[in-house]
Design an enzyme around this catalytic site. Structure first.
Site, PDB file in Angstrom:
ATOM      1  N   ASP A 134       0.864  -1.191   0.000  1.00  0.00           N
ATOM      2  CA  ASP A 134       0.000   0.000   0.000  1.00  0.00           C
ATOM      3  C   ASP A 134       0.900   1.241   0.000  1.00  0.00           C
ATOM      4  O   ASP A 134       1.802   1.365   0.822  1.00  0.00           O
ATOM      5  CB  ASP A 134      -0.884  -0.018   1.251  1.00  0.00           C
ATOM      6  N   ASP A 164      -3.783   2.371  -5.289  1.00  0.00           N
ATOM      7  CA  ASP A 164      -2.488   2.390  -4.603  1.00  0.00           C
ATOM      8  C   ASP A 164      -2.278   1.197  -3.698  1.00  0.00           C
ATOM      9  O   ASP A 164      -1.496   1.253  -2.768  1.00  0.00           O
ATOM     10  CB  ASP A 164      -2.331   3.697  -3.815  1.00  0.00           C
ATOM     11  N   GLU A 165      -2.971   0.108  -4.003  1.00  0.00           N
ATOM     12  CA  GLU A 165      -2.951  -1.036  -3.106  1.00  0.00           C
ATOM     13  C   GLU A 165      -3.013  -2.313  -3.929  1.00  0.00           C
ATOM     14  O   GLU A 165      -3.704  -2.349  -4.942  1.00  0.00           O
ATOM     15  CB  GLU A 165      -4.242  -0.937  -2.298  1.00  0.00           C
TER      16      GLU A 165
HETATM   17  N1  DCP Z   1      -8.772   8.699  -1.355  1.00  0.00           N
HETATM   18  C1  DCP Z   1      -9.788   9.600  -1.607  1.00  0.00           C
HETATM   19  N2  DCP Z   1     -10.878   9.661  -0.788  1.00  0.00           N
HETATM   20  C2  DCP Z   1     -10.952   8.842   0.291  1.00  0.00           C
HETATM   21  C3  DCP Z   1      -9.927   7.927   0.556  1.00  0.00           C
HETATM   22  C4  DCP Z   1      -8.839   7.882  -0.280  1.00  0.00           C
HETATM   23  O1  DCP Z   1      -9.724  10.349  -2.579  1.00  0.00           O
HETATM   24  N3  DCP Z   1     -12.015   8.920   1.093  1.00  0.00           N
HETATM   25  C5  DCP Z   1      -7.611   8.691  -2.233  1.00  0.00           C
HETATM   26  C6  DCP Z   1      -6.532   9.577  -1.679  1.00  0.00           C
HETATM   27  C7  DCP Z   1      -5.468   8.641  -1.200  1.00  0.00           C
HETATM   28  C8  DCP Z   1      -5.700   7.381  -2.016  1.00  0.00           C
HETATM   29  O2  DCP Z   1      -7.071   7.384  -2.371  1.00  0.00           O
HETATM   30  O3  DCP Z   1      -4.178   9.204  -1.391  1.00  0.00           O
HETATM   31  C9  DCP Z   1      -5.343   6.143  -1.265  1.00  0.00           C
HETATM   32  O4  DCP Z   1      -6.119   6.033  -0.096  1.00  0.00           O
HETATM   33  P1  DCP Z   1      -5.524   5.495   1.261  1.00  0.00           P
HETATM   34  O5  DCP Z   1      -6.685   5.231   2.164  1.00  0.00           O
HETATM   35  O6  DCP Z   1      -4.573   4.376   1.005  1.00  0.00           O
HETATM   36  O7  DCP Z   1      -4.766   6.766   1.890  1.00  0.00           O
HETATM   37  P2  DCP Z   1      -3.343   7.348   1.622  1.00  0.00           P
HETATM   38  O8  DCP Z   1      -2.609   6.571   0.592  1.00  0.00           O
HETATM   39  O9  DCP Z   1      -3.487   8.805   1.338  1.00  0.00           O
HETATM   40  O10 DCP Z   1      -2.634   7.219   3.024  1.00  0.00           O
HETATM   41  P3  DCP Z   1      -2.029   5.927   3.768  1.00  0.00           P
HETATM   42  O11 DCP Z   1      -0.571   6.213   3.919  1.00  0.00           O
HETATM   43  O12 DCP Z   1      -2.716   5.871   5.078  1.00  0.00           O
HETATM   44  O13 DCP Z   1      -2.280   4.733   2.922  1.00  0.00           O
HETATM   45 CA    CA Z   2      -2.312   4.300   0.693  1.00  0.00          CA
END
Ligand code: DCP
Ligand code: CA
Length: 406
Positions: free
Chosen positions: A9, A104-105
């Site tokens: 992730d 991203d996962e």
């Molecule tokens: N995303 C979004 N709206 C949401 C959740 C996520 O637009 N409600 C988008 C923004 C994030 C991406 O999807 O960058 C990936 O979501 P993640 O939950 O994996 O969050 P992040 O990658 O930002 O942070 P982490 O380091 O906790 O994985």
């Molecule tokens: Ca992420």
């Protein structure tokens, strides 16, 4: 034999892509989601911003109040899509058993890969390094014998983490964690469980299955399994589309060659655009015709060289159409064109053929304009006739079959 599943992730994905593209943003509180005066919410917050209490889903105004020095960015999806494609391509180099989840996962099945990489842990480190050097992004990786434990592990290891749960240790790994760490337990489920006196994973794992089912229906069973570290879901590569086709039925059966040809041209462009969007080329073109009496025929041609060009698809379809019409006198009720035997672009054998290259450049340019201004922003001579017949909007012509407006 216990499986080796990796869950990978990317950390603070949207924000990290922005930081990779603009080094001035590195190591600073950054928020993607919109300007602070907008009504939206935080989509992604850098770990520096999280230090100020910011998190995804928080209203931008609140985020700005807690951390006014943060840089707020609107964000742009095409950048994230591109980064995501490159991320998945790196993972695909490590194992063919790859299941992307969102942008991203992903899960990788690496069972038995120790011998290739030295150890699964070493493989995970290689993956992290390539993502870092090639994309400038940090990935967190969980390794376990099943998907759910691998996912919890990657989450727990963030940021820039790597956490391996040995086979047999699943339960003791999960035991100290709050129930909300289990995938599938949202705010509401958590509240219900808390009201039943369940606040830890071991308590959840000991709750009778029937009781869980009566509260949560079918997902009660899933909760029971997850809490016990049991998850036999396979890593499933997404089924790749084997063909792409578009067809339409005419309002009135027709023998009009120019209408047939213009419609074929439009459908070929639709097929070509989808092919290029999926980054595939086709080796076969198939024409489909349905006549007034509902007899349906398909005629297929195999190309000498795989193509993603509208022009090649159309020219091939046009030849097949001519042949078919010379053998049948009935008017046509439906026309369709499809491509199959799809391959990845791979190595360019036609690099020296400038006409192929120019066609490619032309089509990519048309795609860019259409993505920006709508499908009918550019119309080719072969389809102009349709303008007089069908209503159009920015996403294309509204032909008889609604699905063609795709
Ligand atoms: N995303 C979004 N709206 C949401 C959740 C996520 O637009 N409600 C988008 C923004 C994030 C991406 O999807 O960058 C990936 O979501 P993640 O939950 O994996 O969050 P992040 O990658 O930002 O942070 P982490 O380091 O906790 O994985
Ligand atoms: Ca992420």
């Amino acid at each position: 034999m216990a499986r080796s599943i990796l869950h990978i992730d990317l950390d603070a994905f949207f924000v990290s892509v922005e930081q990779a593209l603009n080094p001035e943003l590195k190591d600073k509180p950054v928020v993607v989601g919109g300007r602070p005066d907008k009504r939206g919410v935080v989509a992604s917050a850098s770990y520096e911003a999280r230090g100020f209490g910011l998190h995804a889903g928080m209203p931008l105004a609140t985020a700005c109040r807690l951390c006014p020095q943060a840089t707020f960015i609107e964000g742009s999806f095409p950048k994230y899509r591109e980064a995501s494609q490159r991320f998945m391509a790196i993972l695909a180099d490590f194992s063919p058993y790859l299941e992307p989840v969102g942008l991203d996962e992903a899960y990788l099945d690496a069972t038995g890969f120790e011998s290739i990489y030295g150890s699964i842990r070493q493989m995970a480190m290689d993956i992290k390094r390539r993502i870092k050097t090639e994309l400038g992004l940090c990935a967190s990786v969980g390794i376990a014998s099943c998907k759910v434990v691998a996912k919890v592990a990657s989450e727990l290891s963030k940021p820039d983490g790597l956490l391996e749960v040995a086979a047999g240790k699943e339960l003791s790994f999960l035991a100290p964690l709050p129930i909300a760490k289990l995938p599938g337990i949202g705010r509401k489920t958590e509240q219900i469980l808390n009201s039943l006196g369940i606040d830890t994973i071991p308590k959840l794992s000991m709750m009778p299955l029937d009781a869980l089912k009566s509260h949560f229906g079918a997902s009660g069973e899933l909760l029971h399994r997850y809490a016990n570290g049991i998850d036999d879901r396979q890593v499933e590569p997404p089924a790749a589309a084997k063909s792409i086709s578009r067809e339409t039925t005419f309002g009135k059966d027709t023998r009009d060659r120019s209408l047939l040809s213009a419609t074929l041209g439009y459908l070929s462009e639709r097929v070509g655009a989808t092919l290029r969007q999926r980054d595939r080329r086709a080796c076969c073109v198939t024409l489909k015709l349905r006549y007034a009496d509902f007899t349906t025929i398909t005629r297929r041609h195999t190309l000498g060289q795989a193509t993603d060009a509208d022009q090649t698809i159309f020219n091939t379809g046009q030849k097949l159409l001519k042949q078919a019409l010379s053998q049948e006198r009935q008017p046509v009720r439906l026309i369709g064109i499809g491509v199959s035997n799809l391959v990845e672009p791979g190595r360019q054998l036609d690099m020296l053929d400038t006409s192929v290259q120019r066609l490619e450049q032309l089509n990519r340019a048309i795609d860019r304009i259409r993505n920006k201004y709508g499908f009918t922003a550019i119309q080719t001579g072969r389809t102009l006739l349709l303008k007089e017949i069908f209503p159009e909007n920015e996403s294309g012509y509204t032909l008889q079959t609604p699905s063609l407006s795709r």
